[in-house]
Scaffold this active site. Structure first.
Site, mmCIF file in Angstrom:
data_model
loop_
_atom_site.group_PDB
_atom_site.id
_atom_site.type_symbol
_atom_site.label_atom_id
_atom_site.label_comp_id
_atom_site.label_asym_id
_atom_site.label_seq_id
_atom_site.Cartn_x
_atom_site.Cartn_y
_atom_site.Cartn_z
ATOM 1 N N GLY A 115 -1.413 0.817 1.429
ATOM 2 C CA GLY A 115 -1.492 -0.765 1.264
ATOM 3 C C GLY A 115 -0.430 -1.436 1.795
ATOM 4 N N CYS A 116 -0.518 -2.931 2.005
ATOM 5 C CA CYS A 116 0.598 -3.497 2.511
ATOM 6 C C CYS A 116 1.915 -3.543 1.605
ATOM 7 C CB CYS A 116 0.418 -5.048 2.796
ATOM 8 S SG CYS A 116 -0.368 -6.022 1.728
#
Length: 309
Positions: A115-116
């Site tokens: 995930g970012c």
């Protein structure tokens, strides 16, 4: 032989970005469900099983369904959803996380794209915990800001339709139960969940994540230079990584620390600031939430998997 790549969910934000990054390449063949068959579940299964590597750009439940539709033992998977990031049998797709992680990704059949939001804090915290400068049970807080593209198509449409009335700074995750917490805790090496307070800004893409550290209660308080050296040494030891570490310096501000600085690239830049007299430090990561934070990471993992064939 040219590798066949199928992007399941190619019309979403991440899927479109991945397709654009791969469009001109001649070492792969992008395969897509024909328009007239796009709503046919059998067609989706057919293309998933025909691919050498399937990249899933889907909500969590749809990603799990796609995995269940792969009936052969040969299609390899990159899942960009949250569904499999801490699941058994999946390799975490952050090549710079450990010295051997790129090799693990290259040989893996199932890779969970990070995930970012977790990537920056993991990049900053993991070397410090591994080196013993921070204990695993250290109380961690994380904050930051990302572009509205991180919220997917609905948030993009909402922000762009509001124009000047869109909020400049919108905190969220106020229930303190962000979906990325298990991933962040697991791969940073933390013993417990951090307090995470993300926010969305009125810009399309890019992000900053910040980890403030109150070091004064540690039995041995590390200096800022020690924190920086542990992080810098970790990434200097890696080949072909895209994570960079800024020089250690005392400064009130830096023009490099703005969320859109690395848009359109796969660069992640890490910064360490400290006040040793106060026993305080700030760890900061700057990167593109659609680059290293999503589609860029997926293409980086794809290239590693292709190199492992």
């Amino acid at each position: 032989m040219t590798a066949r790549i199928f992007i399941d969910g190619e019309h979403g934000t991440t899927g479109l970005q991945i397709r654009a990054r791969l469009a001109e390449r001649r070492d792969i063949e992008l395969i897509s469900v024909p328009v007239e068959r796009r709503k046919d579940p059998a067609a989706r299964a057919e293309y998933l099983n025909a691919a050498d590597i399937a990249i899933l750009c889907l909500p969590d439940d749809a990603a799990r369904e796609s995995v269940s539709l792969i009936a052969n033992g040969s299609t390899r998977i990159i899942d960009a959803s949250t569904a499999h990031r801490v699941a058994d049998g999946w390799t975490y797709g952050f090549p710079e996380m450990d010295r051997e992680q790129a090799k693990a990704i290259a040989s893996a059949r199932m890779v969970a794209n990070p995930g970012c939001w977790p990537q920056g804090p993991i990049a900053l915290l993991r070397p410090l915990i591994a080196s013993g400068l921070l204990p695993a049970d250290f109380p961690v807080t994380i904050n930051g800001i990302s572009g509205y593209s991180g919220g997917g198509r609905s948030m993009i449409e909402d922000y762009e339709s509001k124009g000047e009335d869109a909020p400049e700074f919108l905190p969220y995750g106020l229930t303190l139960n962000h979906k990325h917490l298990p991933e962040l805790r697991t791969y940073a090496g933390l013993a417990g969940d951090p307090v995470m307070q993300p926010a969305v800004g009125n810009f399309a893409q890019g992000m900053i994540t910040v980890v403030p550290l109150q070091l004064g209660h540690l039995p041995r308080v590390p200096k800022g230079e020690e924190l920086h050296a542990a992080i810098a040494d970790h990434y200097a030891a890696l080949e072909h990584g895209v994570v960079e570490v800024a020089p250690y310096s005392a400064s009130e501000r830096s023009s490099e620390i703005q969320p859109e600085r690395y848009n359109g690239t796969n660069t992640m830049k890490l910064h360490v600031f400290a006040n040793d007299d106060r026993a305080q430090a700030l760890l900061i990561a700057v990167y593109d939430n659609l680059g290293k934070g999503a589609s860029g990471a997926a293409v980086q993992n794809l290239d590693l998997m292709l190199s492992g064939n």
